[in-house]
Write an enzyme that holds these catalytic residues in place. Structure first.
Site, short mmCIF file in Angstrom:
data_model
loop_
_atom_site.label_atom_id
_atom_site.label_comp_id
_atom_site.label_asym_id
_atom_site.label_seq_id
_atom_site.Cartn_x
_atom_site.Cartn_y
_atom_site.Cartn_z
CG HIS A 80 27.06 62.41 55.03
ND1 HIS A 80 26.94 61.06 55.88
CD2 HIS A 80 26.50 63.36 56.15
CE1 HIS A 80 26.42 61.42 57.01
NE2 HIS A 80 26.30 62.81 57.11
CB SER A 131 23.89 62.44 59.70
OG SER A 131 25.37 62.56 59.90
CG ASP A 153 28.84 58.92 54.49
OD1 ASP A 153 29.76 59.82 54.98
OD2 ASP A 153 27.74 58.76 54.82
#
Length: 227
Positions: free
Chosen positions: A208, A123, A177
């Protein structure tokens, strides 16, 4: 497993897969997490054909995050909106880039050459791996980029360093996601491929997060770039 803090270096958690490591993986966590977040993954990776690896998990500094109402949390840079690209915290990105460069320098001072170092991240950490790795002035072993994107895209073409033009890039993303949209990751991949980078693309049926198949693919890739 050790904790480290010296001078202005980021505090880190370190795990060595075996004594006397000859390679390193510097792995950045996501927003609101810390270096402990991905530490358990080391035991899940098949590293049977790899040399001893030092995994370095830095802890991002805490700062107010605008997207979360100014709440203070570990972050590599500020986020202003969910668009991720419309307005970016260039100052924060470059400050964290410098901090990661210091971690690379530390590994080199401990005898690990730059071309034996992988930058990895999830991320926001993925964004930092790309932000730093594409601009690093020495060849790195690889960039491991999970569920993230390339920040400051308008500067990559002019700021990237030719030394890492052929550095292998592993990009992985969940097609469900909702935090970093799948299309955003694809757009980053397409940009890197347009700039002639070697991108190994993986997509998974997940949100995610990280899945078992992805962990297996990461292990295989690490063995490829570090063996």
């Amino acid at each position: 497993m050790t904790s480290n803090a010296e001078n202005s270096l980021l505090d880190t958690l370190e795990i060595e897969s075996a004594p006397n490591p000859s390679a390193a993986v510097i792995w950045m966590h996501g927003l609101g997490a810390d270096g402990y977040d991905f530490a358990p993954i080391v035991q899940q990776l098949d590293l049977s054909h790899c040399p001893a690896i030092r995994f370095v998990f830095p802890h991002a500094p805490s700062m107010p995050v605008s997207l979360n109402g100014g709440y203070v949390m570990p972050a590599w840079y500020d986020l202003f909106n969910q668009d991720l690209q419309k307005r970016e915290d260039e100052t924060g990105l470059r400050a964290s880039q410098n901090a990661i460069e210091q971690l690379i320098a530390k590994e080199k001072s401990r005898g690990i050459a730059a071309n034996r170092i992988v930058l990895a991240g999830f991320s926001q950490g993925c964004a930092m791996a790309l932000q730093t790795g594409l601009r690093h002035p020495e060849k790195l072993a690889g960039l491991l980029c999970l569920s993230g994107y390339a920040p400051l895209q308008q500067t990559i073409a002019t700021e990237r360093h030719p030394t890492n033009q052929d550095t292998k890039i592993f990009m992985a993303h969940g097609n469900a996601d909702s935090v970093v949209p799948f299309a955003r990751a694809q757009q980053s991949r397409d940009l890197l491929q347009t700039l002639a980078y070697q991108v190994e693309w993986h997509e998974y049926t997940m949100q995610h997060s990280v899945c078992e198949k992805e962990i297996a693919d990461i292990g295989a890739w690490l063995q490829q770039v570090l063996s």
